[in-house]
Design an enzyme around this catalytic site. Structure first.
Site, mmCIF file in Angstrom:
data_model
loop_
_atom_site.group_PDB
_atom_site.id
_atom_site.type_symbol
_atom_site.label_atom_id
_atom_site.label_comp_id
_atom_site.label_asym_id
_atom_site.label_seq_id
_atom_site.Cartn_x
_atom_site.Cartn_y
_atom_site.Cartn_z
ATOM 1 N N GLN A 102 16.070 -21.944 -22.972
ATOM 2 C CA GLN A 102 16.666 -22.390 -21.713
ATOM 3 C C GLN A 102 16.377 -23.877 -21.494
ATOM 4 O O GLN A 102 16.925 -24.503 -20.603
ATOM 5 C CB GLN A 102 16.071 -21.594 -20.545
ATOM 6 C CG GLN A 102 16.315 -20.105 -20.626
ATOM 7 C CD GLN A 102 15.459 -19.342 -19.611
ATOM 8 O OE1 GLN A 102 15.782 -19.256 -18.436
ATOM 9 N NE2 GLN A 102 14.333 -18.827 -20.075
ATOM 10 N N ASN A 103 15.500 -24.422 -22.336
ATOM 11 C CA ASN A 103 15.049 -25.808 -22.157
ATOM 12 C C ASN A 103 16.097 -26.783 -22.664
ATOM 13 O O ASN A 103 16.670 -26.591 -23.730
ATOM 14 C CB ASN A 103 13.707 -26.019 -22.864
ATOM 15 C CG ASN A 103 12.652 -25.074 -22.338
ATOM 16 O OD1 ASN A 103 12.803 -24.499 -21.261
ATOM 17 N ND2 ASN A 103 11.600 -24.873 -23.104
ATOM 18 N N HIS A 120 21.341 -23.571 -22.218
ATOM 19 C CA HIS A 120 21.636 -24.324 -20.989
ATOM 20 C C HIS A 120 21.939 -25.791 -21.291
ATOM 21 O O HIS A 120 21.968 -26.628 -20.391
ATOM 22 C CB HIS A 120 20.474 -24.205 -19.989
ATOM 23 C CG HIS A 120 20.354 -22.843 -19.391
ATOM 24 N ND1 HIS A 120 19.212 -22.398 -18.766
ATOM 25 C CD2 HIS A 120 21.224 -21.807 -19.336
ATOM 26 C CE1 HIS A 120 19.394 -21.149 -18.352
ATOM 27 N NE2 HIS A 120 20.604 -20.768 -18.684
#
Ligand code: BV8
Length: 260
Positions: A102-103, A120
């Site tokens: 998600q980083n 993301h």
């Protein structure tokens, strides 16, 4: 004092198995990157959910870009930590390995992971709001805020904002990996942001073992088969050493040698 891991954890980290690692902001905390919900999660007085939205950018692109420029400044100085390096080594050791993060900080890539979905996005990539063209831009600080495309239109960070759907291809690939994995290792996420927060439940429904590594308890801790509490940068290298010792796994720099 060597860290102890349960036999089921060691057994699960088997090169024959399909292994997926899912990471969140806690993964980069030891690299000095602020998390979202930690005490360091606020910028000025804004929460991420207030700035990482199309409406915030519409209303004030300068403010939103000042926030991203600040984050790029911190991340530009940051280095992958031992947790990132352990995950990169896992990709070398486990033939059926995939990483979903998600980083948006790009630290997994810098650590050497290639079988990676940045679900993301990545804040070193920018996109023209008119042409949709994406290019990498490592200028830090940005010479002009808000930055503009050669066509004159605004550039935006090539990340997924709240209220925006994830990239269809990334989501399809991620869903398939999650449904088919034997082991899901979830590291440093508060498991709040959808749709990624549902991945552990999907993996479990698919029959996978779910192991959580997190500094604090999360909504996932009760669902996980095993919840290992501690810092990712300490737990993951120790876990890797344990696995390599247990399986007599070693490898020359460029290649895999499984025979003890
Ligand atoms: C969407 C990119 C479809 C940008 C990000 C109500 C219910 C359910 C869902 C929703 C809802 N209302 C709105 C939604 C949808 C929304 C959502 O889930 N909101 C949440 C807040 C409720 N989701 C979306 O909008 C998604 N899109 O749903 O599209 C759609 C389309 C149209 C209309 C409707 C729906 C898009 C979500 C993606 C947003 N973009 N990032 C940017 O970064 O600038 S999300 C961003 O925040 C990160 O990528 C990450 O995903 C999230 C932060 O979470 P974590 O990574 O977990 O970090 P956090 O700080 O929370 O936790 C860190 C953890 O680590 C903690 O547990 C801590 O204890 C631990 N830790 C700390 N140090 C360490 C450690 N662990 C180990 N070691 C350490 N050293």
């Amino acid at each position: 004092m060597a860290m102890e891991f349960s036999t089921s954890v060691i057994a699960a980290l088997d090169p024959a198995k399909k292994i997926v690692v899912l990471t969140g902001a806690g993964m980069s905390a030891e690299s000095g990157v602020p998390t979202f919900r930690g005490e360091d999660g606020l910028w000025r007085r804004y929460r991420a959910e207030e700035l990482a939205t199309p409406s915030a950018f519409q209303a004030n692109p300068t403010l939103v870009w000042e926030w991203y420029d600040w984050r790029r400044g911190i991340i530009g100085e940051a280095e992958p930590n031992p947790g990132h390096l352990a995950i990169a080594e896992m990709e070398e050791l486990f033939p059926h390995f995939s990483l979903i993060t998600q980083n948006v900080d790009g630290l997994h890539r810098r650590a050497g992971n290639t079988r990676l979905i940045e679900i993301h996005g990545n804040l070193w990539q920018v996109r023209c709001v008119r042409e949709g063209r994406v290019h990498e831009d490592y200028r830090c600080p940005l010479p002009e805020i808000p930055p503009r495309c050669a066509c004159g239109a605004l550039l935006r960070p090539h990340v997924v904002w709240f209220g925006e759907s994830l990239d269809e291809r990334d989501l399809t690939r991620a869903y398939r990996l999650i449904e088919e994995c034997d082991l899901l290792l979830v590291v440093g996420t508060s498991a709040v942001v959808q749709p990624v927060a549902s991945f552990p439940i999907m993996a479990k429904h698919g029959g996978a073992l779910v192991i959580e590594v997190n500094r604090d308890p999360t909504p996932l801790s009760s669902l996980a088969d095993e919840s290992i509490q501690g810092k990712a940068g300490e737990i993951l290298p120790a876990l890797l050493e344990k696995i390599k010792g247990h399986r007599g796994l070693s490898y020359p720099i460029h290649g895999l040698n499984l025979d003890p």
